[in-house]
Scaffold this active site. Structure first.
Site, mmCIF file in Angstrom:
data_model
loop_
_atom_site.group_PDB
_atom_site.id
_atom_site.type_symbol
_atom_site.label_atom_id
_atom_site.label_comp_id
_atom_site.label_asym_id
_atom_site.label_seq_id
_atom_site.Cartn_x
_atom_site.Cartn_y
_atom_site.Cartn_z
ATOM 1 N N PHE A 443 122.268 131.442 12.688
ATOM 2 C CA PHE A 443 121.470 130.283 13.104
ATOM 3 C C PHE A 443 120.742 130.667 14.385
ATOM 4 O O PHE A 443 121.337 130.777 15.451
ATOM 5 C CB PHE A 443 122.324 129.043 13.355
ATOM 6 C CG PHE A 443 121.474 127.842 13.712
ATOM 7 C CD1 PHE A 443 120.859 127.093 12.717
ATOM 8 C CD2 PHE A 443 121.245 127.500 15.026
ATOM 9 C CE1 PHE A 443 120.046 126.011 13.039
ATOM 10 C CE2 PHE A 443 120.439 126.419 15.358
ATOM 11 C CZ PHE A 443 119.833 125.673 14.354
ATOM 12 N N ASP A 528 121.391 137.265 20.381
ATOM 13 C CA ASP A 528 121.125 135.841 20.579
ATOM 14 C C ASP A 528 122.380 135.217 21.185
ATOM 15 O O ASP A 528 123.359 134.937 20.502
ATOM 16 C CB ASP A 528 120.789 135.194 19.243
ATOM 17 C CG ASP A 528 120.473 133.706 19.371
ATOM 18 O OD1 ASP A 528 120.743 133.120 20.438
ATOM 19 O OD2 ASP A 528 119.970 133.126 18.391
ATOM 20 N N LYS A 557 120.225 127.021 26.379
ATOM 21 C CA LYS A 557 121.195 125.936 26.463
ATOM 22 C C LYS A 557 121.823 125.822 27.846
ATOM 23 O O LYS A 557 121.322 125.103 28.691
ATOM 24 C CB LYS A 557 122.236 126.072 25.356
ATOM 25 C CG LYS A 557 121.618 125.917 23.958
ATOM 26 C CD LYS A 557 122.629 125.637 22.902
ATOM 27 C CE LYS A 557 122.008 125.606 21.517
ATOM 28 N NZ LYS A 557 121.059 124.520 21.294
#
Length: 705
Positions: A443, A528, A557
């Protein structure tokens, strides 16, 4: 131009604000200016932006202002005359309007509640939140101040000028005082004889404000629920350290945030018939702090509830999310509160974005300081925060260059663009032939290019065609990477631990082996770490578990501290220097507001090393879960405070488990593979974590009970 749907306050169509600009009962004149000051402070705008349809109906002012030295009878008559006018105004308030009365001193309450009683046809119950008992009469008063008499007058005691203000007499069995801590013996005796329940500050300290407030509500609402109840808030009930601009401050008061939290429960009370807030002194509130709290208290009590807000979202929003049935209003540390005041332990941290907890004071300070200075210029100009952030990013993570963007998706897209251009200009891949490899179960976001890399059919359905040059291999299989690489391979994009894929940890040595393969074939290894970075997995970066330094690093984030969308792509000059002015950009990327917050995040990382705490707490949480030996648990996996509980779907479907956890007070969500995610803020304490683990175990055990 269309207007927003109106929020209905119980059976009411909207809110009418009535100013009661009287200080006739107080020793200081400043209270009389309170309604005007609150109107100037933007109270109506704040309430409207909170979803409350309101109008400022009128501000009443005394017609007779007796001299300060006037005798008691004259002052009582002046107060009574104002109370009578206020009572008549409220009694005549048009049907369908909910009254919010803003004083003025607390003597105006005689007019407020007699008028609301007239409007209803009977006296409502009354919750009186005050540091004082306000139950003197002209014969017993020590100070001679009439704002110490209104509750006695509402109960029918005291000078006839006050007791005879038009309206019904209140039933003492449905009157409660909350927060009292200063009174004369005559008042307490009088209330005891009448049967008025007093919850003083000692009881609140001993039992907790939520428990006391709940009991007080049950008393003032009565058994029939027909006549309704009102709430009168004297601001001196609150701690003067936080709320100094009041007439008669008393030490050791209620915490204003704690009061706002319990007032949220009023949103579910369709029998609430009026709210009054009094004793604000604008002359002592030069910074407007107390005016903001008045707005906050009114919003808490009168704002829309979960059902209304969810219906608005369903009606006006796109259907690309299916949120669980909670509507959050506030967060602090590891806790969340919904709009009805229920508290939840945040075990998801907004997919790791809130790693430092909600409303971290240092992050808030950085945000507020910078917001007052400069928020945005675009990258057409330099600002004085971005260079500092770029320097700190490179120093913290050991890269030569950083490119700031907003969201993790943008950072991934930036990395893909960098990898392709690097392949063409540095590696020598023929134009249009560069490929990027990712893993099954990944994802990386939901843009067109990124979902072209996804193995989730839903992410791709209806959105093709996708860009060429994208391929996938099994996650955790280094040999598959070796076999997939060709001379045209630009990069291998990988999550060190798959988050949305079900908190999947690859075999030991996998990432290190992949790094070796990439070096051998001159392929960029791009990690990532949007969800795993900045301490989440028990290391600063999840790559650090295997000592891997990727060629490109994607952060997001947590870099924004849960306050701003801040992400970045980091690499050395060999990769990053393929970009030239105009190749890539973002209006908000690198904005000074986000940069200031991210700088403080990096400072906190260096000072507190939260990954060490995350590693200890993660081991503790996994041990709690394993020791429960629940038959519905197939596996417990993860690192640090990124933990997944793989459930047996025949026993405990993860979506149902998430809903039951929400009811129990645990806010988290299921993810792929019938997995429950547990990823609290890294600031969670042992006690908080132990309670959370206990609630999770109890909830999951309910599936096999």
């Amino acid at each position: 131009m269309t207007t927003a749907t109106r929020h209905l306050l119980g059976p009411y169509e909207g809110l009418s604000i009535i100013g009661a600009a009287s200080a006739l009962g107080a020793p200081f004149p400043g209270n009389a200016d309170a309604p005007d000051a609150l109107q100037r402070s933007g109270l109506c705008e704040r309430l409207t932006n909170a979803g409350i349809h309101c109008v400022w109906s009128e501000t009443l002012r005394p017609l007779d202002l007796p001299e300060a030295a006037t005798d008691m009878d004259a002052r009582l008559r002046a107060n009574a005359a104002f109370a009578q006018r206020l009572s008549s105004h409220l009694a005549a308030l048009e049907a369908g309007r909910f009254p919010l009365v803003l004083g003025g001193d607390h003597a105006v309450a005689v007019g407020t509640w007699r008028g609301i009683g007239r409007r209803l046809g009977s006296a409502p119950g009354l919750l009186w939140i005050d540091a004082h008992l306000d139950s003197h009469t002209a014969d017993s008063t020590h100070s001679g101040n009439i704002h110490g008499m209104p509750l006695a007058a509402l109960l029918g005691l005291g000078h006839s000028s006050l007791t005879e203000v038009a309206g019904p007499r209140f039933d003492p069995s449905r009157v409660c005082i909350v927060g009292a801590r200063a009174w004369e013996p005559e008042e307490r005796t009088r209330l005891h004889q009448l049967g008025v329940r007093v919850f003083d500050i000692d009881q609140i300290h001993r039992r907790g404000l939520p428990t006391v407030f709940c009991e007080a509500l049950s008393i003032v609402r009565g058994s029939d629920g027909q006549s309704g109840f009102g709430v009168s808030i004297d601001l001196d009930a609150l701690d003067p350290a936080a709320i100094p601009a009041v007439s008669c401050p008393e030490p050791d008061g209620l915490d204003p945030q704690a009061l706002a939290d319990v007032l949220l429960t009023l949103r579910n009370c369709g029998d609430l018939v009026g709210l009054e807030i009094v004793e604000y002194r604008p002359d002592l509130d030069s910074g407007g702090q107390v005016a903001r709290w008045v707005a906050e208290l009114a919003q808490a009590a009168l704002g829309p509830g979960s059902y209304t807000l969810r219906e608005r979202e369903r009606h006006h929003g796109a259907g690309n999310y299916a949120p669980l049935p909670a509507v959050f209003h506030r967060g602090e540390g590891v806790w969340l509160w919904d709009v009805e005041g229920r508290r939840y332990l945040d075990m998801m941290s907004a997919y790791s974005a809130v790693s430092f907890g909600h409303t971290h004071p240092r992050l808030l300070r950085a945000l507020e300081d910078q917001a007052r200075r400069l928020a945005l210029t675009s990258r057409a100009f330099s600002n004085d925060r971005l260079p500092l952030l770029l320097e700190r990013l490179c120093a913290t993570f050991g890269y030569e260059r950083a490119l700031p963007v907003n969201t993790g998706l943008e950072a991934v897209e930036t990395a893909l663009k960098a990898a392709r251009k690097w392949a063409y200009t540095i590696k020598g891949v023929p134009p249009g032939q560069a490929t990027v490899i990712a893993c099954d179960g990944n994802f990386h976001g939901r843009s067109i290019a990124i979902v072209g890399l996804s193995s989730n059919p839903q992410y791709q359905a209806g959105f093709g065609p996708f860009p060429p040059g994208l391929q996938r291999i099994p996650f955790g299989d280094a040999d598959a990477l070796e076999a997939a690489i060709t001379p045209d391979t630009a990069a291998f994009l990988v999550e060190p631990i798959q988050g949305e894929g079900g908190i999947v940890v690859p075999p030991a040595g996998y990432l290190a082996h992949c790094a070796e393969i990439c070096r051998h074939h001159d392929v960029l290894l791009i990690a990532d770490e949007v969800q795993t970075g900045l301490g989440r997995t028990g290391r600063l970066l999840a790559c650090d578990h295997e000592g891997v330094r990727p060629d490109g690093l994607i952060l997001g984030k947590a870099l924004g501290g849960g306050l701003m969308p801040v992400s970045a792509f980091l690499a050395d000059r060999r990769v990053m220097d393929v970009f030239h002015p105009g190749d890539h950009g973002s209006t908000f990327g690198g904005n000074p507001l986000g940069a200031a917050v991210a700088l403080e995040v990096l400072a906190l990382l260096a000072e507190t090393r939260p990954w060490e705490h995350a590693e200890r707490m993660g081991e503790r949480l996994r041990r709690h879960l394993a020791d429960a030996h629940l038959p519905c648990i197939r596996a417990i996996r993860g690192r640090g405070l990124l933990i997944g509980i793989a459930l047996d779907p025949a026993i405990a479907p993860a979506a149902q488990a998430a809903e039951r956890l929400l009811v129990r007070g645990i806010a988290t969500r299921d993810t792929h593979g019938n997995v429950i995610r547990l990823a609290p803020p890294l600031t969670i304490t042992e006690d908080e974590l132990d309670h959370g683990a206990e609630w999770v175990v109890e909830t999951l055990a309910s599936f096999v009970a």
